[in-house]
Design a protein around this motif. Sequence first.
Motif, PDB file in Angstrom:
ATOM      1  N   ILE A   8      42.935  29.352  34.377  1.00 22.64           N
ATOM      2  CA  ILE A   8      43.778  30.269  35.153  1.00 22.64           C
ATOM      3  C   ILE A   8      44.666  29.377  36.001  1.00 22.64           C
ATOM      4  CG2 ILE A   8      43.791  32.052  36.957  1.00 22.64           C
ATOM      5  CD1 ILE A   8      41.048  32.973  35.891  1.00 22.64           C
ATOM      6  N   ILE A  44      38.997  33.759  40.595  1.00 27.15           N
ATOM      7  CA  ILE A  44      40.048  34.792  40.624  1.00 27.15           C
ATOM      8  C   ILE A  44      40.513  35.058  42.050  1.00 27.15           C
ATOM      9  CG2 ILE A  44      39.340  35.918  38.486  1.00 27.15           C
ATOM     10  CD1 ILE A  44      37.896  38.029  40.177  1.00 27.15           C
ATOM     11  N   ILE A  47      45.454  38.888  43.333  1.00 27.26           N
ATOM     12  CA  ILE A  47      46.562  39.292  42.476  1.00 27.26           C
ATOM     13  C   ILE A  47      46.105  39.365  41.023  1.00 27.26           C
ATOM     14  CG2 ILE A  47      48.748  38.495  41.479  1.00 27.26           C
ATOM     15  CD1 ILE A  47      49.312  39.571  44.120  1.00 27.26           C
ATOM     16  N   ASN A  48      45.340  38.357  40.603  1.00 28.87           N
ATOM     17  CA  ASN A  48      45.010  38.326  39.168  1.00 28.87           C
ATOM     18  C   ASN A  48      43.659  38.965  38.843  1.00 28.87           C
ATOM     19  OD1 ASN A  48      43.043  36.343  39.672  1.00 28.87           O
ATOM     20  ND2 ASN A  48      44.473  34.659  39.329  1.00 28.87           N
ATOM     21  N   ARG A  51      43.678  41.538  36.215  1.00 24.49           N
ATOM     22  CA  ARG A  51      44.047  41.017  34.893  1.00 24.49           C
ATOM     23  C   ARG A  51      42.804  40.534  34.130  1.00 24.49           C
ATOM     24  NH1 ARG A  51      48.176  36.526  35.932  1.00 24.49           N
ATOM     25  NH2 ARG A  51      48.956  38.111  37.351  1.00 24.49           N
ATOM     26  N   TYR A  52      41.799  40.036  34.852  1.00 25.20           N
ATOM     27  CA  TYR A  52      40.629  39.438  34.185  1.00 25.20           C
ATOM     28  C   TYR A  52      39.404  40.348  34.186  1.00 25.20           C
ATOM     29  CZ  TYR A  52      43.530  35.338  34.130  1.00 25.20           C
ATOM     30  OH  TYR A  52      44.577  34.491  33.895  1.00 25.20           O
ATOM     31  N   GLU A 360      53.241  38.022  44.916  1.00 27.69           N
ATOM     32  CA  GLU A 360      52.496  37.049  44.112  1.00 27.69           C
ATOM     33  C   GLU A 360      52.997  35.633  44.394  1.00 27.69           C
ATOM     34  OE1 GLU A 360      51.246  36.233  39.493  1.00 27.69           O
ATOM     35  OE2 GLU A 360      52.127  38.133  40.077  1.00 27.69           O
ATOM     36  N   ARG A 365      51.640  31.851  43.318  1.00 30.94           N
ATOM     37  CA  ARG A 365      52.531  31.275  42.330  1.00 30.94           C
ATOM     38  C   ARG A 365      53.677  30.646  43.100  1.00 30.94           C
ATOM     39  NH1 ARG A 365      56.440  33.988  39.579  1.00 30.94           N
ATOM     40  NH2 ARG A 365      55.616  36.031  40.065  1.00 30.94           N
TER      41      ARG A 365
END
Length: 372
Positions: A8, A44, A47-48, A51-52, A360, A365
């Motif tokens: 990740i 994690i 934000i993500n 997603r996972y 994000e 990021r």
Amino acid sequence: MQVNWRLIHAAHNTYAVLAAACGQEGYLLYRTDTPQDDVTCYSINSINASRYRDEIASADCITIVGGPHATAYPRETAEYADYVVVGEGEFTLPRLLMQIENGSEGKIPGVATGTWYQPADSCVRLDMYPPFSLRQGYVEISRGCPFSCGYCQTPGIFGHCMRHRSIDLIAAFANRYKDSRFVSPNAFAYGSDGIHPRWEKIAHLFKKLKNRIYFGTFPSEVRPEFICEESLSLLTTYCSNTRLHFGAQSGSNAVLDRLMRGHTVDDVIRAVELCNEFSIIPVADFIVGFPFETDEDEKMTLDLMRWVARSGTVHVHRFLPLPGTPLSGTTARSLLPETENICGKLAYSGKLTGSWKDPEIRFFRRPSNDIP
Ligand code: SF4
């Protein structure tokens, strides 16, 4: 037992740190982009996490999940992961792997499952673990922060007491590469309690480094009140960076007070002026959209951003109410039309990085042109 690390991007440095810690105990972390037998580990953030979540829940292997989101929500994460590592992983993760491999039972401090949660009873001594092993990472020089900024997860995860890696160990790892780059909640607080600087410690550290030093750049930004003649003299004598990145966050003292930032707008102005005197380009972080901001507060922030941009650049973030922070559960306020307008113009002229729209970019990021 094969132990895998789910790749990740946002967790690259966590991988470097935990691969080194697990390697010391005989566990290699194989990188993977899908869950694999026997065990797959995840780190994690908020934000993500979504997603996972499904991938973790449907994995056919044992899953271990850590990171800021899992630490803030251990019980919720344990609903879809087999094990949750809450907080620091260097000690806890290898211990958990040993238990899984041995098939033994028992509650490990710092671990949660669907049926139990045992809070951690200790914290990590940085010198007990290498900052990285096979996979290069930034050298983490300090951990923990005595401040309690309303939007920040750092004190909740690492505590309020600053811990530091020793100078010899930092140098041993940093000198392996042509550049020295660091992780710190406030690089100018190295060796101190986080409030009262210890410049002699930083000077000692710099003298031990034999390569190009980048200090006070991402991810080792500094606090504005630590920018002074002593710190800038050290920077200009020993370091290669021509920019200094620090947190300003708001142009309103009322907002800084509500955030418990522990500094004023005047501290920011003084920091920028001192950078100018030392021919260092100031790079100031700002956050827009705090829930309690007034229109007047927001305009004061815009004024300060424009003033900073005259001699430096601003890095703007959209407020995100992260779990485990004092402002968790609040909602970002809508921005004034002039904020969009001014930020757009500054970005167009190359004076603004980050994103005033996309949270994000604030936390997880970095725009590619912002990586030093
Ligand atoms: S923003 Fe910086 S100073 Fe504030 S709590 Fe987080 S790490 Fe500490």
